[in-house]
Enzyme design. Structure first.
Site, short mmCIF file in Angstrom:
data_model
loop_
_atom_site.label_atom_id
_atom_site.label_comp_id
_atom_site.label_asym_id
_atom_site.label_seq_id
_atom_site.Cartn_x
_atom_site.Cartn_y
_atom_site.Cartn_z
N HIS A 1 -45.86 -8.88 -38.80
CA HIS A 1 -44.40 -8.89 -38.81
C HIS A 1 -43.91 -7.54 -38.27
O HIS A 1 -44.19 -6.51 -38.88
CB HIS A 1 -43.85 -9.07 -40.23
CG HIS A 1 -44.30 -10.32 -40.91
ND1 HIS A 1 -45.53 -10.45 -41.48
CD2 HIS A 1 -43.65 -11.50 -41.14
CE1 HIS A 1 -45.65 -11.66 -42.03
NE2 HIS A 1 -44.52 -12.32 -41.82
N ASP B 1 -44.02 -12.34 -36.43
CA ASP B 1 -42.95 -13.14 -37.01
C ASP B 1 -41.74 -12.28 -37.37
O ASP B 1 -41.86 -11.09 -37.66
CB ASP B 1 -43.43 -13.80 -38.31
CG ASP B 1 -44.28 -15.03 -38.07
OD1 ASP B 1 -44.69 -15.27 -36.92
OD2 ASP B 1 -44.55 -15.75 -39.05
#
Length: 267
Positions: free
Chosen positions: A224, A79
């Protein structure tokens, strides 16, 4: 820097005597726990349930030879990129021959690193939508949700020639209004079943252990690539899971021969 995976808590709860202040605090804590686990009360569809449906993707053959009905599959997802670390991550994935799914942010990310968006698509990764500005969609009006999702869709399509079909709501927060807008835009929502909480630490060994401890068949791993400790953890995660017999796939491959349906939530 904000933490895309978690709410910003700016004040600590005060104690009165030996007890925390009552039900309000407990309710907030419960809500945050649900959001961070990718469980927001929405009905979700498991990858195995999606695979059990009749094949609906006319281009299913493009998803490759992996059949997750008979293979122990797992999906690696990232993400809030692209970021300064994404080029190194793509090098690692190429070396390890592992596909991933990237849920990209627009503002300060897609617009800053367009060449990395193109590279992700060119190297066979799934490029998906994580909104334009990481706003919590459940707090927005329908037209604002639509804008948060349409802007990155348009930019990704311009850069790669293909509009995203998947999105991930910031903090995993979704509701019926978000579902309706996603259905209108042809987007399916993808949550996760494994989180390293890499927004909390730069310790790559800890990130690796958290992922390995939670991983199981049909898992969807949330990482992430904008945090300093995450990309260095990826080679060890890949090697350890391969040793356990896992095959890495994109989210569409995980669901094939079924297909993610717009407006539905997968986890």
């Amino acid at each position: 820097m904000y933490s895309p995976g978690m709410p910003s808590l700016t004040r600590k709860t005060k104690k009165t005597g030996t007890a925390f202040r009552t039900a309000g605090t407990l309710a907030v804590t419960a809500a945050l726990t649900l959001a961070l686990s990718g469980c927001t009360g929405a009905d979700t569809t498991a990858p195995s349930a999606a695979r059990a449906r009749p094949a609906t993707d006319p281009q299913a053959a493009r998803l490759g030879a992996v059949d997750c009905r008979g293979v122990k599959c797992i999906a690696l997802t990232f993400d809030a990129g692209p970021s300064e670390h994404s080029a190194r991550l793509l090098d690692i994935l190429k070396e390890k021959q592992v596909p991933a799914t990237f849920f990209l942010l627009g503002k300060r990310h897609i617009e800053k690193y367009p060449e990395l968006v193109r590279r992700m698509a060119d190297e066979g990764h799934e490029v998906a939508n994580h909104t334009w500005d990481h706003k919590i969609l459940t707090k927005l009006r329908p037209e604002e949700i639509r804008e948060e999702l349409e802007r990155p869709n348009e930019e990704i399509a311009r850069l790669t020639g293909r509009r995203p079909t998947l999105m991930r709501p910031p903090q995993g927060r979704t509701d019926d209004t978000v579902h309706a807008v996603c259905r209108e835009l042809g987007l399916s929502e993808v949550l996760w079943s494994v989180t390293a909480k890499d927004y909390q630490t730069t310790d790559s060994d800890l990130i690796t252990r958290r992922v390995l401890d939670q991983s199981s068949r049909d898992g969807i791993i949330l990482l992430h690539d904008l945090y300093d400790g995450t990309v260095p953890a990826v080679p060890g995660i890949i090697d350890a899971l391969k040793e356990r017999g896992f095959v890495f796939v994109t989210v569409p491959q995980l669901l094939a021969p079924g297909m993610a349906e717009p407006g539905e939530v997968y986890r």
